[in-house]
Design an enzyme around this catalytic site. Structure first.
Site, PDB file in Angstrom:
ATOM      1  CG  HIS A   1      36.713  18.520  57.853  1.00 15.59           C
ATOM      2  ND1 HIS A   1      35.498  18.579  57.449  1.00 15.59           N
ATOM      3  CD2 HIS A   1      37.390  17.871  56.800  1.00 15.59           C
ATOM      4  CE1 HIS A   1      35.393  17.895  56.218  1.00 15.59           C
ATOM      5  NE2 HIS A   1      36.611  17.472  56.022  1.00 15.59           N
TER       6      HIS A   1
ATOM      7  CG  HIS B   1      35.841  16.246  50.838  1.00 19.49           C
ATOM      8  ND1 HIS B   1      35.413  17.544  51.292  1.00 19.49           N
ATOM      9  CD2 HIS B   1      36.237  15.590  52.016  1.00 19.49           C
ATOM     10  CE1 HIS B   1      35.678  17.564  52.535  1.00 19.49           C
ATOM     11  NE2 HIS B   1      36.341  16.588  52.896  1.00 19.49           N
TER      12      HIS B   1
ATOM     13  CG  HIS C   1      34.762  12.704  56.196  1.00 22.67           C
ATOM     14  ND1 HIS C   1      34.709  13.581  57.250  1.00 22.67           N
ATOM     15  CD2 HIS C   1      35.568  13.040  55.158  1.00 22.67           C
ATOM     16  CE1 HIS C   1      35.303  14.536  56.933  1.00 22.67           C
ATOM     17  NE2 HIS C   1      35.962  14.436  55.696  1.00 22.67           N
TER      18      HIS C   1
ATOM     19  CD1 TRP D   1      43.674  18.237  50.926  1.00 20.50           C
ATOM     20  CD2 TRP D   1      42.109  17.996  49.610  1.00 20.50           C
ATOM     21  NE1 TRP D   1      43.318  19.421  51.177  1.00 20.50           N
ATOM     22  CE2 TRP D   1      42.022  19.275  50.166  1.00 20.50           C
ATOM     23  CE3 TRP D   1      40.959  17.876  48.747  1.00 20.50           C
ATOM     24  CZ2 TRP D   1      41.157  20.355  49.973  1.00 20.50           C
ATOM     25  CZ3 TRP D   1      40.049  18.749  48.504  1.00 20.50           C
ATOM     26  CH2 TRP D   1      40.163  20.120  48.951  1.00 20.50           C
TER      27      TRP D   1
ATOM     28  CG  ASP E   1      39.002  12.882  53.883  1.00 25.73           C
ATOM     29  OD1 ASP E   1      37.792  13.712  53.317  1.00 25.73           O
ATOM     30  OD2 ASP E   1      39.876  13.124  54.412  1.00 25.73           O
TER      31      ASP E   1
ATOM     32  CD  GLN F   1      38.537  23.138  52.515  1.00 25.00           C
ATOM     33  OE1 GLN F   1      38.211  21.935  51.761  1.00 25.00           O
ATOM     34  NE2 GLN F   1      39.417  22.854  53.567  1.00 25.00           N
TER      35      GLN F   1
ATOM     36  CD  GLU G   1      41.969  16.787  57.673  1.00 21.39           C
ATOM     37  OE1 GLU G   1      41.195  17.691  57.542  1.00 21.39           O
ATOM     38  OE2 GLU G   1      42.598  15.937  56.789  1.00 21.39           O
TER      39      GLU G   1
HETATM   40 ZN   LIG Z   1      37.218  15.747  54.735  1.00 21.13          ZN
END
Ligand SMILES: [Zn+2]
Length: 423
Positions: A210, A59, A57, A315, A309, A152, A213
């Site tokens: 996702h 991005h 996982h 993030w 991630d 997203q 979360e």
């Molecule tokens: Zn993610």
């Protein structure tokens, strides 16, 4: 004549003093005292030899963008999503490719040779999709990059997002993504799961959403995901990423939920570094950890992988592509401290994500791809403890990265010597 022999290897399952013979990019022998001559030999001297790390996982479209256009002040998932929304209109294809290529260099240096990356499909120009499809081809000789079409902004909530997502799949993106907890309502979230699972089933693709979360214990989209995976006969091809709401769910409900996930053949992907920093932000004290119930999922026989991630993005301002750091954090947050559990944490960044991604030829058996790591450690537990140095990273029988052993020289009075922290 072999291309390469690794001598005196210790394997993750504990077998020691094994020689690994490599020819034509494949493993052709795993046995003690291999007598066939080889063009090159490396004496591993009892160190751990493992198949490469796999990140289930990630991005890659946002990686290495930390601070652009500003830093996430609240540290929350929602401010991160808003920040990404600010950054998106300014993205260029060149910048996306450059950042992704730089991250792939980091990954290879850390022995991470397969990555499943979500790619945001909500930009009408699909710049990030184009960029990462290009990167996928460029890195193919040394890294397997699998792309997930990730809406997203929500496949129902985002403007034209379903059309965009289908376009991304038409362009060659591999996996169907989703984000049901970000849709406008619980009903829309459930509807998004149905639409996306049916789309994947029609096209014969895998699903990785996702999912839940959030710290909201009533976020139960994993139940819907398991339902559709089972209904559509997609066992073994569906993963739920994050599943953090499960941390806060009622125990009785979870006791019903886990067997349904198992029955549906749905895998779980926890992201320990991100879950421990993003979740629980609305709590005072005690503060929830927010990671999903990893030991309980494993006890049910469900595949659980750990993902990185984020690295240096809206993030998360940390990270270096080191899956042993991910395993280390997962071990701590889930309190997986028995010997067996620590080994499960190693599997969560190697064999388990390889299975979830459907990688072929992965592993240490004869006939597998000669994709191997020599780690400065004696076993998987020590590798996690030390975030062991990747002495040699091998792809298809060829060394693609090397790092000198980590050894400190002491100059203490009366205690001269060196320290490598091995037991
Ligand atoms: Zn993610």
């Amino acid at each position: 004549m072999l291309d390469l022999i690794l001598r005196h290897c210790t394997l993750p399952d504990g077998q020691s003093d094994q020689d690994i013979g490599i020819l034509g990019g494949r493993i052709v022998a795993v046995q003690p005292a291999l007598s066939t001559p080889a063009a090159q030999e490396i004496n591993v001297a009892g160190q751990l030899v493992s198949p490469p790390f796999v990140d289930a996982h990630f991005h890659m479209d946002s990686t290495l963008s930390y601070g652009q256009p500003r830093i996430n002040q609240s540290g929350t998932l929602l401010e991160g999503i808003a920040l990404w929304g600010e950054l998106k209109p300014t993205l260029t294809q060149d910048a996306l490719v450059d950042r992704a290529m730089a991250y792939c260099d980091w990954a290879v240096a850390k022995g991470l040779l397969a990555i499943r990356s979500h790619v945001d499909v909500c930009d009408p120009k699909l710049l990030a999709v184009e960029a990462l499809l290009h990167v996928r081809e460029r890195v193919k000789p040394y890294l397997d990059l699998q792309l997930v079409a990730f809406p997203q902004d929500g496949v129902l909530r985002g403007h034209n997002a379903l059309v965009q997502l289908k376009r991304a799949l038409d362009m060659g993106v591999d996996v169907v993504g989703g984000i049901p907890h970000f849709e406008r309502t619980m009903q829309d979230g459930a509807e998004s799961v149905r639409i996306l699972c049916e789309l994947a089933a029609e096209r014969g693709l895998r699903v990785d959403m996702h999912c839940d979360e959030t710290d909201d214990p009533m976020s139960r989209h994993i139940e819907t995901l398991a339902y559709h995976a089972q209904r559509l006969g997609m066992q073994g091809r569906v993963a739920g990423s994050h599943l953090t709401s499960m941390h806060s769910m009622d125990n009785y409900y979870v006791s019903k939920l886990l067997p349904l996930i198992k029955e549906a053949g749905v895998a779980a992907i926890a992201n320990p570094l991100i879950n421990i920093t993003l979740q629980g932000r609305h709590d005072t004290y005690p503060k929830r950890r927010g990671m999903t119930r990893v030991p309980e999922l494993l006890a049910q026989g469900i595949d659980v992988a750990f993902g990185h991630d984020c690295v240096m993005d809206p993030w998360y301002g940390m990270g270096s592509g080191d899956m042993l750091e991910v395993a280390h954090m997962g071990l701590h947050v889930a309190q997986m401290t028995s010997q067996a559990a620590m080994r499960q944490c190693f599997a969560a960044v190697t064999t388990t994500p390889a299975k979830i991604l459907g990688l072929t030829g992965y592993g240490l058996d004869v006939g597998c791809n000669a994709d191997l790591l020599v780690l400065q450690a004696r076993n998987p537990v020590e590798a996690i403890r030390l975030r062991a140095t990747r002495l040699h990273v091998i792809r298809q029988g060829r060394i693609v990265a090397q790092t000198p052993p980590s050894v400190a020289a002491l100059t203490l009075p009366g205690r001269p010597g060196s320290v490598d922290f091995l037991c």
